[in-house]
Design a protein around this motif. Structure first.
Motif, PDB file in Angstrom:
ATOM      1  N   GLU A  37      17.629  28.092  46.034  1.00  0.00           N
ATOM      2  CA  GLU A  37      19.067  27.828  46.058  1.00  0.00           C
ATOM      3  C   GLU A  37      19.663  27.913  44.655  1.00  0.00           C
ATOM      4  O   GLU A  37      20.783  28.395  44.482  1.00  0.00           O
ATOM      5  CB  GLU A  37      19.347  26.456  46.670  1.00  0.00           C
ATOM      6  N   MET A  38      18.907  27.473  43.647  1.00  0.00           N
ATOM      7  CA  MET A  38      19.406  27.564  42.275  1.00  0.00           C
ATOM      8  C   MET A  38      19.638  29.014  41.891  1.00  0.00           C
ATOM      9  O   MET A  38      20.662  29.352  41.274  1.00  0.00           O
ATOM     10  CB  MET A  38      18.411  26.901  41.311  1.00  0.00           C
ATOM     11  N   LEU A  39      18.719  29.892  42.256  1.00  0.00           N
ATOM     12  CA  LEU A  39      18.880  31.304  41.926  1.00  0.00           C
ATOM     13  C   LEU A  39      20.113  31.883  42.620  1.00  0.00           C
ATOM     14  O   LEU A  39      20.862  32.669  42.031  1.00  0.00           O
ATOM     15  CB  LEU A  39      17.625  32.083  42.331  1.00  0.00           C
ATOM     16  N   ARG A  40      20.353  31.484  43.871  1.00  0.00           N
ATOM     17  CA  ARG A  40      21.534  31.962  44.588  1.00  0.00           C
ATOM     18  C   ARG A  40      22.812  31.464  43.922  1.00  0.00           C
ATOM     19  O   ARG A  40      23.764  32.230  43.725  1.00  0.00           O
ATOM     20  CB  ARG A  40      21.502  31.498  46.047  1.00  0.00           C
ATOM     21  N   LEU A  41      22.821  30.202  43.546  1.00  0.00           N
ATOM     22  CA  LEU A  41      24.001  29.645  42.896  1.00  0.00           C
ATOM     23  C   LEU A  41      24.233  30.267  41.528  1.00  0.00           C
ATOM     24  O   LEU A  41      25.384  30.499  41.128  1.00  0.00           O
ATOM     25  CB  LEU A  41      23.860  28.121  42.768  1.00  0.00           C
ATOM     26  N   GLN A  42      23.158  30.544  40.802  1.00  0.00           N
ATOM     27  CA  GLN A  42      23.319  31.175  39.491  1.00  0.00           C
ATOM     28  C   GLN A  42      23.870  32.593  39.618  1.00  0.00           C
ATOM     29  O   GLN A  42      24.630  33.045  38.759  1.00  0.00           O
ATOM     30  CB  GLN A  42      21.983  31.171  38.747  1.00  0.00           C
ATOM     31  N   ALA A  43      23.517  33.282  40.713  1.00  0.00           N
ATOM     32  CA  ALA A  43      24.114  34.594  40.956  1.00  0.00           C
ATOM     33  C   ALA A  43      25.608  34.450  41.219  1.00  0.00           C
ATOM     34  O   ALA A  43      26.419  35.278  40.777  1.00  0.00           O
ATOM     35  CB  ALA A  43      23.420  35.270  42.142  1.00  0.00           C
ATOM     36  N   GLU A  44      25.994  33.387  41.912  1.00  0.00           N
ATOM     37  CA  GLU A  44      27.413  33.131  42.146  1.00  0.00           C
ATOM     38  C   GLU A  44      28.131  32.783  40.840  1.00  0.00           C
ATOM     39  O   GLU A  44      29.285  33.148  40.633  1.00  0.00           O
ATOM     40  CB  GLU A  44      27.586  31.996  43.161  1.00  0.00           C
ATOM     41  N   LEU A  45      27.428  32.078  39.948  1.00  0.00           N
ATOM     42  CA  LEU A  45      28.024  31.768  38.651  1.00  0.00           C
ATOM     43  C   LEU A  45      28.291  33.037  37.843  1.00  0.00           C
ATOM     44  O   LEU A  45      29.291  33.122  37.130  1.00  0.00           O
ATOM     45  CB  LEU A  45      27.098  30.829  37.861  1.00  0.00           C
ATOM     46  N   VAL A  46      27.414  34.024  37.953  1.00  0.00           N
ATOM     47  CA  VAL A  46      27.648  35.304  37.293  1.00  0.00           C
ATOM     48  C   VAL A  46      28.884  35.971  37.878  1.00  0.00           C
ATOM     49  O   VAL A  46      29.714  36.539  37.158  1.00  0.00           O
ATOM     50  CB  VAL A  46      26.416  36.220  37.415  1.00  0.00           C
ATOM     51  N   ALA A  47      29.023  35.900  39.216  1.00  0.00           N
ATOM     52  CA  ALA A  47      30.216  36.461  39.853  1.00  0.00           C
ATOM     53  C   ALA A  47      31.474  35.732  39.378  1.00  0.00           C
ATOM     54  O   ALA A  47      32.510  36.354  39.117  1.00  0.00           O
ATOM     55  CB  ALA A  47      30.087  36.364  41.375  1.00  0.00           C
ATOM     56  N   LEU A  48      31.381  34.401  39.248  1.00  0.00           N
ATOM     57  CA  LEU A  48      32.504  33.622  38.727  1.00  0.00           C
ATOM     58  C   LEU A  48      32.838  34.056  37.304  1.00  0.00           C
ATOM     59  O   LEU A  48      34.014  34.212  36.945  1.00  0.00           O
ATOM     60  CB  LEU A  48      32.163  32.137  38.759  1.00  0.00           C
ATOM     61  N   GLN A  49      31.818  34.247  36.487  1.00  0.00           N
ATOM     62  CA  GLN A  49      32.019  34.678  35.112  1.00  0.00           C
ATOM     63  C   GLN A  49      32.808  35.986  35.051  1.00  0.00           C
ATOM     64  O   GLN A  49      33.737  36.131  34.249  1.00  0.00           O
ATOM     65  CB  GLN A  49      30.661  34.865  34.428  1.00  0.00           C
ATOM     66  N   GLU A  50      32.434  36.947  35.883  1.00  0.00           N
ATOM     67  CA  GLU A  50      33.113  38.243  35.859  1.00  0.00           C
ATOM     68  C   GLU A  50      34.565  38.107  36.301  1.00  0.00           C
ATOM     69  O   GLU A  50      35.448  38.789  35.786  1.00  0.00           O
ATOM     70  CB  GLU A  50      32.366  39.240  36.740  1.00  0.00           C
ATOM     71  N   TRP A  51      34.815  37.217  37.248  1.00  0.00           N
ATOM     72  CA  TRP A  51      36.194  36.960  37.691  1.00  0.00           C
ATOM     73  C   TRP A  51      37.000  36.325  36.561  1.00  0.00           C
ATOM     74  O   TRP A  51      38.139  36.714  36.297  1.00  0.00           O
ATOM     75  CB  TRP A  51      36.180  36.064  38.920  1.00  0.00           C
ATOM     76  N   VAL A  52      36.396  35.344  35.870  1.00  0.00           N
ATOM     77  CA  VAL A  52      37.070  34.683  34.750  1.00  0.00           C
ATOM     78  C   VAL A  52      37.397  35.703  33.662  1.00  0.00           C
ATOM     79  O   VAL A  52      38.508  35.741  33.132  1.00  0.00           O
ATOM     80  CB  VAL A  52      36.192  33.543  34.181  1.00  0.00           C
ATOM     81  N   ARG A  53      36.444  36.546  33.336  1.00  0.00           N
ATOM     82  CA  ARG A  53      36.640  37.525  32.274  1.00  0.00           C
ATOM     83  C   ARG A  53      37.719  38.551  32.644  1.00  0.00           C
ATOM     84  O   ARG A  53      38.541  38.916  31.809  1.00  0.00           O
ATOM     85  CB  ARG A  53      35.320  38.238  31.979  1.00  0.00           C
ATOM     86  N   SER A  54      37.726  38.979  33.900  1.00  0.00           N
ATOM     87  CA  SER A  54      38.665  40.032  34.292  1.00  0.00           C
ATOM     88  C   SER A  54      40.077  39.506  34.531  1.00  0.00           C
ATOM     89  O   SER A  54      41.058  40.236  34.334  1.00  0.00           O
ATOM     90  CB  SER A  54      38.164  40.730  35.559  1.00  0.00           C
ATOM     91  N   THR A  55      40.201  38.247  34.934  1.00  0.00           N
ATOM     92  CA  THR A  55      41.523  37.697  35.246  1.00  0.00           C
ATOM     93  C   THR A  55      42.139  36.935  34.081  1.00  0.00           C
ATOM     94  O   THR A  55      43.329  36.623  34.101  1.00  0.00           O
ATOM     95  CB  THR A  55      41.452  36.752  36.449  1.00  0.00           C
ATOM     96  N   GLY A  56      41.316  36.602  33.052  1.00  0.00           N
ATOM     97  CA  GLY A  56      41.829  35.800  31.946  1.00  0.00           C
ATOM     98  C   GLY A  56      41.947  34.328  32.285  1.00  0.00           C
ATOM     99  O   GLY A  56      42.676  33.591  31.601  1.00  0.00           O
ATOM    100  N   ALA A  57      41.247  33.886  33.310  1.00  0.00           N
ATOM    101  CA  ALA A  57      41.265  32.467  33.679  1.00  0.00           C
ATOM    102  C   ALA A  57      40.623  31.632  32.571  1.00  0.00           C
ATOM    103  O   ALA A  57      39.847  32.133  31.759  1.00  0.00           O
ATOM    104  CB  ALA A  57      40.533  32.255  34.998  1.00  0.00           C
ATOM    105  N   ARG A  58      40.973  30.352  32.544  1.00  0.00           N
ATOM    106  CA  ARG A  58      40.394  29.414  31.583  1.00  0.00           C
ATOM    107  C   ARG A  58      39.780  28.259  32.351  1.00  0.00           C
ATOM    108  O   ARG A  58      40.478  27.565  33.103  1.00  0.00           O
ATOM    109  CB  ARG A  58      41.476  28.896  30.630  1.00  0.00           C
TER     110      ARG A  58
END
Length: 293
Positions: A37-58
């Motif tokens: 489950e940790m590996l699955r969640l960490q993959a989701e965190l990478v997806a979150l990171q890319e969203w943050v980077r592309s949208t300029g979220a803080r």
């Protein structure tokens, strides 16, 4: 990988994650279940990171709790696969003499996330509500002023668009003492022990009262505290990360697939002789020799 609308955390806002009971020792989560489950969640965190980077979220995530509550290890799991240029860890030392003469929140402001950044604070401005208040490092007037200003300060951050999450890692005094003792004979973790840890044991009730008062004043509807039951570190990490993911409505960022070009033939280049360079000794070879004896 897209953020599934059924929620990385089994429902938004932490729904579906049991609150547990203070002081109750959790059954340790099975290692295989935890790692998968940790590996699955960490993959989701990478997806979150890319969203943050592309949208300029803080995104700003605050980790608080008693000493040895597991804040640092949770932060490590969050950032393990993230880009350090996007996800920054902030763990400030004691203030300098000059910083003691500033507005209390001033030194934290420069560490707030800019557009496209995730900042994880290993302790934060809430030092004033906890250790500074209990140990007498601030005056009663400074503590009172902090309690009045903190909700206003956080409201300004949220109104400006920062996604703020505050997590309190909760453990029993028995578990805290057990973790302290486990560090005594561990040369890799002895550096984590300090005179303040002794005070954490002796002043348990003082810290409890300080935490209760802090929650009364700063657990607001717009900037709530989320308590992470941390008797079992595995459960604590899984629950905290799942909750964080569930609280941000991120989506998959589609990028062009990266392809590797065919390596061109070398033209007019000859590699210099190895003898001209200083190489690190092959220490690993000595290990192999011992292994085959």
């Amino acid at each position: 990988m897209a953020h599934r609308k059924d929620g990385a955390a089994k429902g938004r806002g932490g729904k579906g994650i049991g609150p547990g009971h203070a002081g109750e020792r959790s059954v340790r989560l099975d290692l295989d279940t935890y790692e998968a489950e940790m590996l699955r969640l960490q993959a989701e965190l990478v997806a979150l990171q890319e969203w943050v980077r592309s949208t300029g979220a803080r995104v700003l995530v605050i980790f608080e709790g008693r000493d040895a509550a597991g804040k640092g290890s949770a932060i490590k799991r969050v950032t393990e696969y993230l880009n350090p240029r996007v996800a920054r860890i902030v763990a400030l030392p004691s203030p300098t003499e000059r910083q003691r003469g500033e507005w209390y929140f001033q030194r934290y402001v420069e560490h707030l996330p800019a557009a496209g950044e995730i900042v994880l604070m290993d302790r934060s401005w809430y030092n004033r509500a906890g250790v500074e208040h209990v140990m007498g490092f601030c005056t009663p007037e400074e503590h009172k002023r902090f309690m009045a200003q903190c909700p206003v300060f956080e409201r300004l951050l949220i109104q400006d668009g920062i996604l703020l999450f505050k997590y309190w890692f909760s453990i029993s005094h028995e578990e805290q003492e057990r973790r302290f003792k486990s560090r005594l004979d561990d040369p890799l973790r002895q550096w984590k022990l300090s005179p303040m840890d002794r005070e954490a044991i002796l002043r348990w009730e003082d810290y409890s009262r300080a935490k209760d008062e802090m929650f009364v004043q700063t657990d607001t509807a717009e900037s709530p505290w989320y308590v992470v039951e941390a008797e079992d570190k595995r459960r604590a990490r899984i629950n905290m990360i799942a909750h964080l993911l569930s609280g941000i409505d991120y989506t998959e960022v589609r990028t062009e697939p990266v392809t590797l070009p065919k390596r061109p033939q070398a033209v007019n280049y000859t590699r210099p002789p190895r003898e001209l360079f200083r190489y690190v000794p092959d220490y690993a070879a000595s290990l192999e020799k011992h292994q085959h004896r």
